[in-house]
Design a protein around this motif. Sequence first.
Motif, PDB file in Angstrom:
ATOM      1  N   ARG A  70      50.052  38.913 -13.753  1.00  0.00           N
ATOM      2  CA  ARG A  70      49.796  39.393 -12.472  1.00  0.00           C
ATOM      3  C   ARG A  70      48.420  38.870 -12.228  1.00  0.00           C
ATOM      4  O   ARG A  70      47.346  39.133 -12.762  1.00  0.00           O
ATOM      5  CB  ARG A  70      49.911  40.920 -12.198  1.00  0.00           C
ATOM      6  N   CYS A  71      48.311  38.271 -10.867  1.00  0.00           N
ATOM      7  CA  CYS A  71      46.878  37.809 -10.448  1.00  0.00           C
ATOM      8  C   CYS A  71      46.064  38.987 -10.060  1.00  0.00           C
ATOM      9  O   CYS A  71      46.722  39.819  -9.017  1.00  0.00           O
ATOM     10  CB  CYS A  71      47.272  36.782  -9.461  1.00  0.00           C
ATOM     11  N   LEU A  72      44.888  39.201 -10.573  1.00  0.00           N
ATOM     12  CA  LEU A  72      43.993  40.203 -10.087  1.00  0.00           C
ATOM     13  C   LEU A  72      43.381  40.047  -8.897  1.00  0.00           C
ATOM     14  O   LEU A  72      42.903  40.799  -7.992  1.00  0.00           O
ATOM     15  CB  LEU A  72      42.961  40.763 -11.168  1.00  0.00           C
ATOM     16  N   GLU A  73      43.427  38.598  -8.320  1.00  0.00           N
ATOM     17  CA  GLU A  73      42.706  38.408  -7.113  1.00  0.00           C
ATOM     18  C   GLU A  73      43.863  38.542  -5.941  1.00  0.00           C
ATOM     19  O   GLU A  73      43.420  39.362  -4.892  1.00  0.00           O
ATOM     20  CB  GLU A  73      42.438  36.852  -7.352  1.00  0.00           C
ATOM     21  N   CYS A  74      44.819  38.210  -6.008  1.00  0.00           N
ATOM     22  CA  CYS A  74      45.797  38.199  -4.916  1.00  0.00           C
ATOM     23  C   CYS A  74      46.954  38.973  -5.121  1.00  0.00           C
ATOM     24  O   CYS A  74      47.667  39.278  -4.200  1.00  0.00           O
ATOM     25  CB  CYS A  74      46.192  36.703  -4.371  1.00  0.00           C
ATOM     26  N   GLY A  75      47.322  39.576  -6.187  1.00  0.00           N
ATOM     27  CA  GLY A  75      48.210  40.384  -6.652  1.00  0.00           C
ATOM     28  C   GLY A  75      49.832  39.748  -6.937  1.00  0.00           C
ATOM     29  O   GLY A  75      50.485  40.452  -7.091  1.00  0.00           O
ATOM     30  N   VAL A  76      49.843  38.407  -6.981  1.00  0.00           N
ATOM     31  CA  VAL A  76      51.096  37.864  -7.192  1.00  0.00           C
ATOM     32  C   VAL A  76      51.393  38.024  -8.554  1.00  0.00           C
ATOM     33  O   VAL A  76      50.580  37.750  -9.416  1.00  0.00           O
ATOM     34  CB  VAL A  76      50.830  36.259  -6.541  1.00  0.00           C
ATOM     35  N   GLU A  77      52.760  38.041  -8.703  1.00  0.00           N
ATOM     36  CA  GLU A  77      53.346  38.052 -10.140  1.00  0.00           C
ATOM     37  C   GLU A  77      54.130  36.921 -10.611  1.00  0.00           C
ATOM     38  O   GLU A  77      54.946  36.438  -9.424  1.00  0.00           O
ATOM     39  CB  GLU A  77      54.189  39.527 -10.256  1.00  0.00           C
ATOM     40  N   LEU A  86      46.668  29.197 -14.500  1.00  0.00           N
ATOM     41  CA  LEU A  86      45.913  29.604 -13.176  1.00  0.00           C
ATOM     42  C   LEU A  86      47.220  30.260 -12.233  1.00  0.00           C
ATOM     43  O   LEU A  86      48.118  29.969 -12.400  1.00  0.00           O
ATOM     44  CB  LEU A  86      45.314  28.379 -12.511  1.00  0.00           C
ATOM     45  N   CYS A  87      46.577  31.001 -11.404  1.00  0.00           N
ATOM     46  CA  CYS A  87      47.525  31.958 -10.430  1.00  0.00           C
ATOM     47  C   CYS A  87      47.976  30.543  -9.493  1.00  0.00           C
ATOM     48  O   CYS A  87      47.447  29.996  -8.915  1.00  0.00           O
ATOM     49  CB  CYS A  87      46.655  32.593  -9.624  1.00  0.00           C
ATOM     50  N   PRO A  88      49.492  30.754  -9.383  1.00  0.00           N
ATOM     51  CA  PRO A  88      50.017  29.493  -8.663  1.00  0.00           C
ATOM     52  C   PRO A  88      49.762  29.704  -7.237  1.00  0.00           C
ATOM     53  O   PRO A  88      49.864  28.620  -6.565  1.00  0.00           O
ATOM     54  CB  PRO A  88      51.608  29.628  -8.897  1.00  0.00           C
ATOM     55  N   GLN A  89      49.378  30.781  -6.717  1.00  0.00           N
ATOM     56  CA  GLN A  89      49.022  31.049  -5.321  1.00  0.00           C
ATOM     57  C   GLN A  89      47.641  30.885  -4.944  1.00  0.00           C
ATOM     58  O   GLN A  89      47.409  30.107  -3.864  1.00  0.00           O
ATOM     59  CB  GLN A  89      49.358  32.295  -4.892  1.00  0.00           C
ATOM     60  N   CYS A  90      46.633  31.446  -5.665  1.00  0.00           N
ATOM     61  CA  CYS A  90      45.441  30.947  -5.298  1.00  0.00           C
ATOM     62  C   CYS A  90      44.513  30.351  -6.191  1.00  0.00           C
ATOM     63  O   CYS A  90      43.096  30.243  -6.013  1.00  0.00           O
ATOM     64  CB  CYS A  90      44.648  32.529  -4.990  1.00  0.00           C
ATOM     65  N   ARG A  91      45.048  30.134  -7.330  1.00  0.00           N
ATOM     66  CA  ARG A  91      44.383  29.076  -8.428  1.00  0.00           C
ATOM     67  C   ARG A  91      43.285  29.768  -8.954  1.00  0.00           C
ATOM     68  O   ARG A  91      42.224  29.230  -9.232  1.00  0.00           O
ATOM     69  CB  ARG A  91      43.891  27.809  -7.505  1.00  0.00           C
TER      70      ARG A  91
HETATM   71 ZN   LIG Z   1      46.270  34.808  -7.118  1.00  0.00          ZN
END
Ligand SMILES: [Zn+2]
Length: 111
Positions: A70-77, A86-91
């Motif tokens: 889970r990304c702690l920045e944008c919440g995407v899992e 890296l987070c696939p959504q916000c990198r």
């Molecule tokens: Zn993210």
Amino acid sequence: MHELSIAANIISIAKGELSKANGQKLEKIHLQVGSLSGIEIESLLFALKSSHGVLEDTEIKIEEMPGKLRCLECGVEFESADLYTLCPQCRQFKLEVVVGKELIIKSMTIS
Ligand SMILES: [Zn+2]
């Protein structure tokens, strides 16, 4: 080696179950390993097989379960096989593990 101590744990659980069930032999064991656990399946299998006794003639099945972060920045899992991603959504690289660090004994067959 990490896998040796894990194998030792599994073996002691298996021994316990075997004596609880008054069994002679552990026919099968089915394990699930999270892909983020850092466990090398080949090494674990080797450690279990070279265990002198309990699991020597056991059919060992080890299944790898996909990990989820889970990304702690944008919440995407999202699913990932490793932690270094890296987070696939916000990198961003602020991630926590949702699932995938566990090792589960799914089933044992005792005869
Ligand atoms: Zn993210």
